[in-house]
Design a protein around this motif. Sequence first.
Motif, short mmCIF file in Angstrom:
data_model
loop_
_atom_site.label_atom_id
_atom_site.label_comp_id
_atom_site.label_asym_id
_atom_site.label_seq_id
_atom_site.Cartn_x
_atom_site.Cartn_y
_atom_site.Cartn_z
N THR A 18 1.15 -1.07 -0.12
CA THR A 18 0.10 -0.17 -0.22
C THR A 18 0.86 1.25 -0.25
O THR A 18 0.68 2.43 -0.68
N TYR A 22 0.64 4.16 -3.88
CA TYR A 22 0.06 5.05 -2.71
C TYR A 22 0.75 6.03 -1.83
O TYR A 22 0.33 7.41 -1.56
N GLY A 23 1.60 5.69 -1.36
CA GLY A 23 2.75 6.17 -0.14
C GLY A 23 3.58 8.35 -0.90
O GLY A 23 3.03 9.19 -0.57
N HIS A 24 3.01 7.46 -2.22
CA HIS A 24 4.06 8.97 -3.22
C HIS A 24 2.91 9.60 -2.84
O HIS A 24 3.47 11.04 -3.44
N LEU A 25 1.99 9.36 -2.89
CA LEU A 25 1.02 10.61 -3.45
C LEU A 25 0.65 11.74 -2.51
O LEU A 25 0.32 12.99 -2.87
N LYS A 26 1.15 11.80 -1.53
CA LYS A 26 1.96 12.78 -0.33
C LYS A 26 3.24 14.06 -0.70
O LYS A 26 3.39 14.48 -0.64
N LYS A 28 3.41 15.20 -4.54
CA LYS A 28 3.76 15.35 -5.70
C LYS A 28 4.26 15.91 -6.49
O LYS A 28 4.55 16.15 -6.99
N SER A 82 -5.89 4.88 3.63
CA SER A 82 -6.50 6.24 3.35
C SER A 82 -6.67 7.39 4.20
O SER A 82 -6.45 7.88 4.11
N TYR A 85 -3.37 8.10 7.17
CA TYR A 85 -2.03 8.02 6.02
C TYR A 85 -3.04 9.64 5.21
O TYR A 85 -1.72 10.49 4.98
N LEU A 86 -2.86 9.26 4.74
CA LEU A 86 -4.06 10.38 3.38
C LEU A 86 -4.37 11.41 3.76
O LEU A 86 -4.65 12.34 3.23
N GLU A 88 -8.28 11.07 3.90
CA GLU A 88 -9.06 10.74 3.18
C GLU A 88 -10.38 10.11 3.56
O GLU A 88 -10.10 9.43 5.16
#
Length: 111
Positions: A18, A22-26, A28, A82, A85-86, A88
């Motif tokens: 995960t 998806y970790g790189h979404l923080k 950008k 999600s 961490y994110l 959301e």
Amino acid sequence: MKALYPVLLLICSNVFMTFAWYGHLKFKSTSLITVILVSWGIAFFEYCLQVPANRMGHELFSAAQLKGMQEVITLSVFAVFSIFYLGEQIKWNHIAGFVLLILAGALIFKK
């Protein structure tokens, strides 16, 4: 107890995957090639856990059961990731979709 080891390894492997996916979404502003290479590095550890989990698990479960278990674990880990961490929100339709996928996973274990 023997059935618990593959489950625990799959949970741990999913945490790594995960973050890899998806970790790189923080981050950008980080270059795409950098996040790809970091994700590959993280995914290496995921495979080091997932491969033994599937080998051990296949002594007790069918491949279809392992895959169904994997999907349910993936959704559970992703939902926590999600939210925490994110940052959301999980909405009602996400939960409804997750429940349907969990039911599908449970159906695979039906004799």
